[in-house]
Design an enzyme around this catalytic site. Structure first.
Site, PDB file in Angstrom:
ATOM      1  N   TYR A 151       6.183 -20.016  15.745  1.00 29.00           N
ATOM      2  CA  TYR A 151       6.247 -19.526  14.358  1.00 29.00           C
ATOM      3  C   TYR A 151       7.411 -18.534  14.216  1.00 29.00           C
ATOM      4  O   TYR A 151       8.195 -18.617  13.266  1.00 29.00           O
ATOM      5  CB  TYR A 151       4.916 -18.870  13.996  1.00 29.00           C
ATOM      6  CG  TYR A 151       4.859 -18.278  12.604  1.00 29.00           C
ATOM      7  CD1 TYR A 151       4.810 -19.103  11.481  1.00 29.00           C
ATOM      8  CD2 TYR A 151       4.855 -16.898  12.409  1.00 29.00           C
ATOM      9  CE1 TYR A 151       4.756 -18.558  10.201  1.00 29.00           C
ATOM     10  CE2 TYR A 151       4.802 -16.348  11.140  1.00 29.00           C
ATOM     11  CZ  TYR A 151       4.759 -17.179  10.043  1.00 29.00           C
ATOM     12  OH  TYR A 151       4.712 -16.641   8.764  1.00 29.00           O
ATOM     13  N   SER A 152       7.529 -17.593  15.184  1.00 30.71           N
ATOM     14  CA  SER A 152       8.635 -16.628  15.127  1.00 30.71           C
ATOM     15  C   SER A 152       9.963 -17.357  15.157  1.00 30.71           C
ATOM     16  O   SER A 152      10.886 -17.021  14.408  1.00 30.71           O
ATOM     17  CB  SER A 152       8.584 -15.659  16.311  1.00 30.71           C
ATOM     18  OG  SER A 152       7.455 -14.849  16.226  1.00 30.71           O
ATOM     19  N   SER A 154      10.591 -20.303  14.136  1.00 37.52           N
ATOM     20  CA  SER A 154      10.834 -20.967  12.845  1.00 37.52           C
ATOM     21  C   SER A 154      11.337 -19.961  11.814  1.00 37.52           C
ATOM     22  O   SER A 154      12.207 -20.262  10.999  1.00 37.52           O
ATOM     23  CB  SER A 154       9.558 -21.675  12.346  1.00 37.52           C
ATOM     24  OG  SER A 154       8.621 -20.755  11.810  1.00 37.52           O
TER      25      SER A 154
HETATM   26  P1  NAP Z   1      -1.405 -20.046   2.835  1.00 34.71           P
HETATM   27  O1  NAP Z   1      -2.362 -19.221   2.076  1.00 34.71           O
HETATM   28  O2  NAP Z   1      -1.861 -20.778   4.058  1.00 34.71           O
HETATM   29  O3  NAP Z   1      -0.751 -21.098   1.815  1.00 34.71           O
HETATM   30  C1  NAP Z   1       0.163 -22.051   2.275  1.00 34.71           C
HETATM   31  C2  NAP Z   1       0.595 -22.915   1.103  1.00 34.71           C
HETATM   32  O4  NAP Z   1       1.495 -23.927   1.600  1.00 34.71           O
HETATM   33  C3  NAP Z   1      -0.583 -23.649   0.456  1.00 34.71           C
HETATM   34  O5  NAP Z   1      -0.374 -23.690  -0.940  1.00 34.71           O
HETATM   35  C4  NAP Z   1      -0.486 -25.052   1.029  1.00 34.71           C
HETATM   36  O6  NAP Z   1      -1.022 -25.970   0.107  1.00 34.71           O
HETATM   37  C5  NAP Z   1       1.035 -25.222   1.176  1.00 34.71           C
HETATM   38  N1  NAP Z   1       1.382 -26.219   2.177  1.00 34.71           N
HETATM   39  C6  NAP Z   1       1.020 -26.231   3.488  1.00 34.71           C
HETATM   40  N2  NAP Z   1       1.486 -27.330   4.096  1.00 34.71           N
HETATM   41  C7  NAP Z   1       2.177 -28.024   3.139  1.00 34.71           C
HETATM   42  C8  NAP Z   1       2.887 -29.257   3.121  1.00 34.71           C
HETATM   43  N3  NAP Z   1       3.002 -30.005   4.228  1.00 34.71           N
HETATM   44  N4  NAP Z   1       3.448 -29.679   1.969  1.00 34.71           N
HETATM   45  C9  NAP Z   1       3.307 -28.948   0.837  1.00 34.71           C
HETATM   46  N5  NAP Z   1       2.669 -27.772   0.777  1.00 34.71           N
HETATM   47  C10 NAP Z   1       2.100 -27.329   1.924  1.00 34.71           C
HETATM   48  O7  NAP Z   1      -0.120 -19.214   3.314  1.00 34.71           O
HETATM   49  P2  NAP Z   1       0.464 -17.811   2.778  1.00 34.71           P
HETATM   50  O8  NAP Z   1      -0.125 -16.745   3.593  1.00 34.71           O
HETATM   51  O9  NAP Z   1       0.430 -17.767   1.312  1.00 34.71           O
HETATM   52  O10 NAP Z   1       1.978 -17.954   3.265  1.00 34.71           O
HETATM   53  C11 NAP Z   1       3.045 -18.102   2.356  1.00 34.71           C
HETATM   54  C12 NAP Z   1       4.337 -17.838   3.107  1.00 34.71           C
HETATM   55  O11 NAP Z   1       4.331 -16.487   3.588  1.00 34.71           O
HETATM   56  C13 NAP Z   1       4.531 -18.714   4.331  1.00 34.71           C
HETATM   57  O12 NAP Z   1       5.890 -19.101   4.426  1.00 34.71           O
HETATM   58  C14 NAP Z   1       4.169 -17.802   5.494  1.00 34.71           C
HETATM   59  O13 NAP Z   1       4.816 -18.172   6.681  1.00 34.71           O
HETATM   60  C15 NAP Z   1       4.653 -16.472   4.960  1.00 34.71           C
HETATM   61  N6  NAP Z   1       4.025 -15.290   5.546  1.00 34.71           N
HETATM   62  C16 NAP Z   1       2.658 -15.177   5.555  1.00 34.71           C
HETATM   63  C17 NAP Z   1       2.076 -14.027   6.104  1.00 34.71           C
HETATM   64  C18 NAP Z   1       0.579 -13.812   6.122  1.00 34.71           C
HETATM   65  O14 NAP Z   1       0.115 -12.879   6.802  1.00 34.71           O
HETATM   66  N7  NAP Z   1      -0.185 -14.599   5.398  1.00 34.71           N
HETATM   67  C19 NAP Z   1       2.893 -13.020   6.630  1.00 34.71           C
HETATM   68  C20 NAP Z   1       4.275 -13.178   6.583  1.00 34.71           C
HETATM   69  C21 NAP Z   1       4.825 -14.319   6.039  1.00 34.71           C
HETATM   70  P3  NAP Z   1      -1.723 -27.359   0.506  1.00 34.71           P
HETATM   71  O15 NAP Z   1      -2.549 -27.104   1.733  1.00 34.71           O
HETATM   72  O16 NAP Z   1      -2.483 -27.691  -0.717  1.00 34.71           O
HETATM   73  O17 NAP Z   1      -0.592 -28.298   0.752  1.00 34.71           O
END
Ligand code: NAP
Length: 235
Positions: A151-152, A154
């Protein structure tokens, strides 16, 4: 600021959904992308009740034909002002416990899909000499932690891609911003959304508000990279 077309990937949950709500409040036309049609439909219905034009688009971003369908739909629409690449995934576990399939899932979504979608959509912005690309990376794309090696990796890729692209697109009038959040209170990594205190994890709504400020800067000003942490996070 109104009448923009804003495309948000990963809109069905988490940060992407909070961004959708934030930009809907600004009366933008939203193109909302995710795989789960039912979650997108529910969100689209609730946002449309604010009098905003919503285009939900069911799409697996890791499937090249789906990406092309999405790009064709946006090209037919004819306008794209803001692209927010928020969809992403990761697993918190030791490297040797990861399967190669999991490596591919992470790299396909976080890196390949983000790069390919951006390349497909940038021509819509160059035509107008304006636009804003916002890539959601992570603080582990700057300071890695253990048990998130792939993940890091990426997110390091997202950072390198975004900062280089920013230099290439700036002379064309297109802004590019990189967001490096710390822990967010979402359902990422099998956690439960809405379960954490703001002191320990960023609230999606607050972070979405901050990202909208990044997008709403005056034309002559750019936030190129923004790192945000909850106060309690050790980083
Ligand atoms: P999340 O709640 O798991 O949501 C992920 C979203 O991506 C969902 O809407 C999911 O919808 C969609 N998705 C996943 N696989 C997909 C695919 N193959 N095609 C299309 N859509 C897809 O994640 P989040 O925490 O909101 O994360 C958002 C961003 O913030 C990410 O880039 C993550 O790496 C980054 N981030 C998160 C954190 C954290 O602690 N949460 C921290 C730092 C950075 P479906 O499943 O309906 O497709």
């Amino acid at each position: 600021m109104a009448n923009r077309t804003v495309l948000i990937t990963g809109a069905s949950r988490g940060l992407g959904r909070a961004l959708s709500e934030e930009f809907a409040n600004q009366k933008d036309h939203l193109i909302l992308v995710a795989r789960s049609g039912s979650e997108l439909a529910t969100l689209a219905e609730s946002l449309a009740s604010k009098g905003v034009q919503i285009t939900p688009f069911i799409c697996d971003l890791t499937i090249p034909e789906d990406l092309q369908r999405l790009a064709d739909m946006v090209a037919d629409h004819g306008q794209l002002d803001v692209l927010i690449n928020s969809a992403g995934l990761g697993f918190y576990k030791p490297f040797l416990e990861h399967t190669q399939e999991e490596h591919d899932q992470i790299l396909d979504l976080n890196v390949r899909a983000l790069i390919h979608l951006t390349q497909l959509l940038v021509p819509l912005m160059t035509g107008n000499q304006s636009g804003h690309i916002v890539n959601i990376s992570s603080d582990v794309g700057v300071n890695p932690i253990a048990n998130m090696a792939v993940y890091s990796a990426s997110k390091f890729a997202v950072r390198g891609f975004t900062l280089s692209l920013a230099k290439e697109l700036r002379p064309l009038g297109i802004k590019t911003s990189l967001i490096n959040p710390g822990i967010i209170d979402t359902a990422f990594n099998n956690s439960q959304e809405g379960s954490k205190e703001p002191e320990w994890s960023l609230q999606p709504k607050d972070l979405a508000g901050l990202i909208s400020q990044v997008v709403n800067q005056p034309g002559y000003q750019l936030v190129d990279e923004l790192t945000v942490h909850p106060l309690g996070q050790d980083y």
